[in-house]
Write a protein that holds these residues in place. Structure first.
Motif, short mmCIF file in Angstrom:
data_model
loop_
_atom_site.label_atom_id
_atom_site.label_comp_id
_atom_site.label_asym_id
_atom_site.label_seq_id
_atom_site.Cartn_x
_atom_site.Cartn_y
_atom_site.Cartn_z
N ARG A 135 1.03 -1.43 -0.40
CA ARG A 135 0.13 0.24 -0.27
C ARG A 135 0.85 0.70 0.23
N MET A 136 2.40 1.72 0.55
CA MET A 136 3.02 2.77 1.19
C MET A 136 3.47 2.55 -0.27
N MET A 137 4.00 1.39 -1.70
CA MET A 137 4.46 1.48 -3.02
C MET A 137 3.40 1.79 -3.82
N LEU A 138 2.25 1.83 -3.63
CA LEU A 138 0.64 1.95 -4.04
C LEU A 138 0.75 3.98 -4.31
N GLN A 139 0.60 4.06 -2.91
CA GLN A 139 0.83 5.80 -2.36
C GLN A 139 1.45 6.21 -3.30
N VAL A 140 2.97 6.09 -3.39
CA VAL A 140 3.85 7.00 -3.62
C VAL A 140 3.76 6.55 -5.96
N LEU A 141 3.17 6.05 -6.16
CA LEU A 141 2.70 5.93 -7.92
C LEU A 141 1.60 7.00 -7.69
N TYR A 142 0.51 6.66 -6.56
CA TYR A 142 -0.84 7.68 -6.64
C TYR A 142 -0.30 8.45 -6.94
N ILE A 143 -0.08 9.38 -6.47
CA ILE A 143 0.82 11.15 -5.84
C ILE A 143 1.98 11.62 -7.28
N THR A 144 2.45 10.59 -7.18
CA THR A 144 3.62 10.89 -8.70
C THR A 144 2.89 11.19 -9.90
N SER A 145 2.12 9.66 -10.01
CA SER A 145 1.16 10.16 -11.06
C SER A 145 0.43 11.05 -11.58
N MET A 146 -0.16 11.86 -10.44
CA MET A 146 -1.51 13.42 -10.31
C MET A 146 -0.94 14.43 -10.47
N LEU A 147 0.36 13.96 -9.45
CA LEU A 147 1.22 15.40 -9.73
C LEU A 147 1.94 15.91 -10.88
N CYS A 148 2.72 14.41 -11.18
CA CYS A 148 3.34 15.21 -12.35
C CYS A 148 2.69 14.68 -14.15
N LEU A 149 1.46 14.84 -13.63
CA LEU A 149 0.52 14.78 -14.80
C LEU A 149 0.86 13.23 -15.88
N LEU A 150 1.19 12.23 -15.27
CA LEU A 150 1.57 10.54 -15.72
C LEU A 150 0.20 9.88 -15.90
N ARG A 151 0.54 9.10 -16.72
CA ARG A 151 -0.29 7.50 -17.03
C ARG A 151 0.14 6.40 -16.49
N TYR A 152 -0.49 5.40 -15.59
CA TYR A 152 0.17 4.97 -14.79
C TYR A 152 1.57 3.95 -15.17
N ASP A 153 0.91 3.69 -16.66
CA ASP A 153 1.93 2.89 -17.23
C ASP A 153 3.72 4.04 -17.54
N GLU A 154 3.13 5.70 -17.21
CA GLU A 154 5.17 6.14 -18.00
C GLU A 154 5.57 6.11 -16.53
N ALA A 155 4.71 5.76 -14.73
CA ALA A 155 5.07 5.93 -13.91
C ALA A 155 5.37 4.70 -13.80
N LEU A 156 5.33 3.09 -14.48
CA LEU A 156 5.95 2.32 -13.57
C LEU A 156 7.20 1.86 -13.91
N GLY A 157 7.45 2.77 -15.52
CA GLY A 157 9.17 3.06 -15.98
C GLY A 157 9.78 3.29 -14.68
N ILE A 158 9.53 3.72 -13.83
CA ILE A 158 10.74 5.21 -13.30
C ILE A 158 11.64 3.92 -12.57
N SER A 159 13.04 4.51 -12.19
CA SER A 159 14.09 3.68 -12.19
C SER A 159 14.39 5.08 -10.86
N TRP A 160 15.20 3.85 -9.71
CA TRP A 160 15.64 4.81 -8.65
C TRP A 160 16.79 6.26 -9.31
N SER A 161 17.63 5.49 -10.71
CA SER A 161 18.50 6.79 -11.27
C SER A 161 17.66 7.74 -11.54
N ASP A 162 16.84 7.64 -11.66
CA ASP A 162 16.11 8.77 -12.38
C ASP A 162 15.35 9.91 -11.30
N VAL A 163 16.11 9.73 -9.97
CA VAL A 163 14.91 9.63 -8.90
C VAL A 163 16.41 10.81 -7.79
N PHE A 164 16.24 11.56 -7.19
CA PHE A 164 17.58 12.83 -6.29
C PHE A 164 16.27 12.90 -5.76
#
Length: 299
Positions: free
Chosen positions: A83-112
């Motif tokens: 549920r904590m993983m899903l919550q991150v995906l929810y808020i990131t997709s919403m704030l960055c205006l992403l489709r959820y399949d775009e958010a699923l492709g995020i890697s830790w190397s993309d996060v700073f």
């Protein structure tokens, strides 16, 4: 399953979902007007946030559930970790205006994670290598900041929690690979860096989560978070449309401005105001702004 009897919830079936998507495409080819997926609004995110955070953290169990228990307790489809993983995906997709399949492709190397002078997490910078509209890169980074007024909309809180969970699961090493991992059992995720959560798996989890809070999941789809994000920025935060397009990366080649209004307006969305209340002088005030203090509808 016997003839004339049914078992399970058909709205969670991947086969049914694929059939409905195919049916929708055929109807569009025949000239039928497209119905947009219902937007996720802030209130839904808030309800999901408190429901998911109300689950106790794992107690050392293996996170696996027998088939018998799954059949007897379908509400236990996921625990605190998933549920904590899903919550991150929810808020990131919403704030960055992403489709959820775009958010699923995020890697830790993309996060700073960028820290302030006092050592606290100041903001998060997200650099996506590829999006549907940017197949060759050139995507401007997204900068996300803490939101103390709305903890359910705070990306730093959600990312910090998930980063800690993944780091502990990987032996206190720096997380590598995909951010959103394949679900294993009830409350475990794959420790393999390249084992990403699939779109079908996320859609099933998302629909189950909506059922947790007694929301019909059928109207929601791949664009629900992007549409919800557009409406949140335009209506709640009152961003100008120019800023929304620039933030989403639509400013350069957004050759069909009608698409933006499809994100903002649809008969499929829940109405914000009842028709009899538009000019009602006793209409309830909006939430008070923490900056200017205004709560009127003309703010």
């Amino acid at each position: 399953m016997h003839p004339g009897s049914f078992k399970g919830n058909p709205s969670l079936s991947v086969t049914v979902s694929q059939y409905m998507v195919s049916l929708r495409r055929r109807k569009v080819r025949q000239g039928e007007v497209v119905t947009s997926a219902r937007a996720i609004d802030e209130e839904t995110i808030k309800v999901l946030y408190y429901f998911n955070n109300g689950y106790p953290p794992p107690d050392g169990l293996d996170g696996l559930t027998s088939r018998k228990r799954k059949a007897e307790h379908p509400e236990d489809w996921a625990g605190y970790t998933i549920r904590m993983m899903l919550q991150v995906l929810y808020i990131t997709s919403m704030l960055c205006l992403l489709r959820y399949d775009e958010a699923l492709g995020i890697s830790w190397s993309d996060v700073f994670f960028e820290r302030a002078e006092d050592g606290s997490w100041h903001r998060l910078r997200l650099e996506l290598p590829v999006r549907k509209t940017h197949q060759n890169g050139g995507i401007s980074p997204f900068y996300l900041y803490p939101n103390k007024e709305r903890p359910w909309m705070c990306p730093i809180r959600a990312w910090a929690t998930w980063w800690t969970i993944v780091r502990v699961a990987s032996g206190n090493t720096i997380p590598q690979g995909y951010v959103f991992r394949k679900k294993m059992g009830t409350d475990k995720f794959s420790i393999l860096p390249g084992d990403a959560m699939s779109s079908d798996s996320f859609l099933e989890c998302f629909r189950s989560n909506l059922l947790d809070v007694r929301i019909d999941p059928r109207p929601y789809g791949t664009h629900s978070f992007r549409r919800g994000g557009c409406q949140y920025l335009a209506i709640t935060l009152r961003w100008p449309l120019r800023d929304i397009c620039s933030w989403a990366g639509w400013a350069e080649n957004f050759d069909n401005p009608g698409t933006l209004f499809k994100y903002l307006l649809s008969w499929n969305d829940a109405p914000r105001v009842q028709r009899e209340d538009y000019f009602n002088p006793k209409r309830a005030a909006e939430k008070r702004c923490s900056v200017c203090g205004r709560s009127c509808h003309c703010a």
